[in-house]
Design an enzyme around this catalytic site. Sequence first.
Site, mmCIF file in Angstrom:
data_model
loop_
_atom_site.group_PDB
_atom_site.id
_atom_site.type_symbol
_atom_site.label_atom_id
_atom_site.label_comp_id
_atom_site.label_asym_id
_atom_site.label_seq_id
_atom_site.Cartn_x
_atom_site.Cartn_y
_atom_site.Cartn_z
ATOM 1 N N ILE A 65 2.746 16.456 22.054
ATOM 2 C CA ILE A 65 3.913 16.248 22.906
ATOM 3 C C ILE A 65 3.429 15.835 24.294
ATOM 4 O O ILE A 65 3.439 16.627 25.244
ATOM 5 C CB ILE A 65 4.803 17.507 22.995
ATOM 6 C CG1 ILE A 65 5.154 18.047 21.613
ATOM 7 C CG2 ILE A 65 6.100 17.183 23.764
ATOM 8 C CD1 ILE A 65 5.926 19.357 21.628
ATOM 9 N N PRO A 66 2.945 14.593 24.428
ATOM 10 C CA PRO A 66 2.554 14.131 25.761
ATOM 11 C C PRO A 66 3.795 14.094 26.653
ATOM 12 O O PRO A 66 4.883 13.725 26.195
ATOM 13 C CB PRO A 66 1.984 12.733 25.522
ATOM 14 C CG PRO A 66 2.341 12.361 24.134
ATOM 15 C CD PRO A 66 2.764 13.581 23.399
ATOM 16 N N HIS A 67 3.627 14.519 27.887
ATOM 17 C CA HIS A 67 4.773 14.594 28.786
ATOM 18 C C HIS A 67 4.336 14.456 30.226
ATOM 19 O O HIS A 67 3.162 14.617 30.549
ATOM 20 C CB HIS A 67 5.527 15.910 28.580
ATOM 21 C CG HIS A 67 4.682 17.129 28.777
ATOM 22 N ND1 HIS A 67 3.857 17.618 27.781
ATOM 23 C CD2 HIS A 67 4.504 17.933 29.838
ATOM 24 C CE1 HIS A 67 3.220 18.683 28.230
ATOM 25 N NE2 HIS A 67 3.588 18.902 29.478
ATOM 26 N N GLY A 68 5.293 14.144 31.068
ATOM 27 C CA GLY A 68 5.009 14.033 32.488
ATOM 28 C C GLY A 68 6.287 13.868 33.274
ATOM 29 O O GLY A 68 7.360 13.635 32.721
ATOM 30 N N LEU A 103 7.787 12.952 26.196
ATOM 31 C CA LEU A 103 8.857 13.395 27.091
ATOM 32 C C LEU A 103 8.534 12.948 28.508
ATOM 33 O O LEU A 103 7.431 13.187 28.995
ATOM 34 C CB LEU A 103 8.983 14.918 27.085
ATOM 35 C CG LEU A 103 9.733 15.559 25.946
ATOM 36 C CD1 LEU A 103 9.627 17.076 26.029
ATOM 37 C CD2 LEU A 103 11.188 15.135 25.936
#
Length: 155
Positions: A65-68, A103
Amino acid sequence: MNILSDLISVDAIDANLSAMNKKALFQQLASAGARLTGLPAKKILACLNERERLGSTGFGGGIAIPHGKMEGLPGVIGFFARLNTPIDFNAIDNLPVDLVFLLLSPPDSGADHLKALARVSRALRDRSAIAKLRGARSKDAIFALLVGTETLNAA
């Protein structure tokens, strides 16, 4: 923002993404994010890489779940990809990743960002749902499964 249907649409799904490695995956995720948000892919890529330097967003079981957080977003947005070939992601269990939920959130979205992360991680812990996601052959089927996990997990 508690439901996946608020985070993702059929247009924000790739059922057969091809990436040779994590770097290539992040470039493709940044391009998809740019298409969805109108923000520059370079800025999205920098945001993802900056977060990943803090620790892997691969949380195990072949899922990441890469997110930033970044300026210019009206709210939390998501993009889901099923990779046609799993890649090394430096996940906590060292297993290769084949399911990815991106996300992106505005900088001031503290609670909404955390709620979205929690909702996605809960949905992607359901082993039955994961098996179905891996077997689904279309964006529509993947969307139905992702949104359907809301009702399964809420019951």
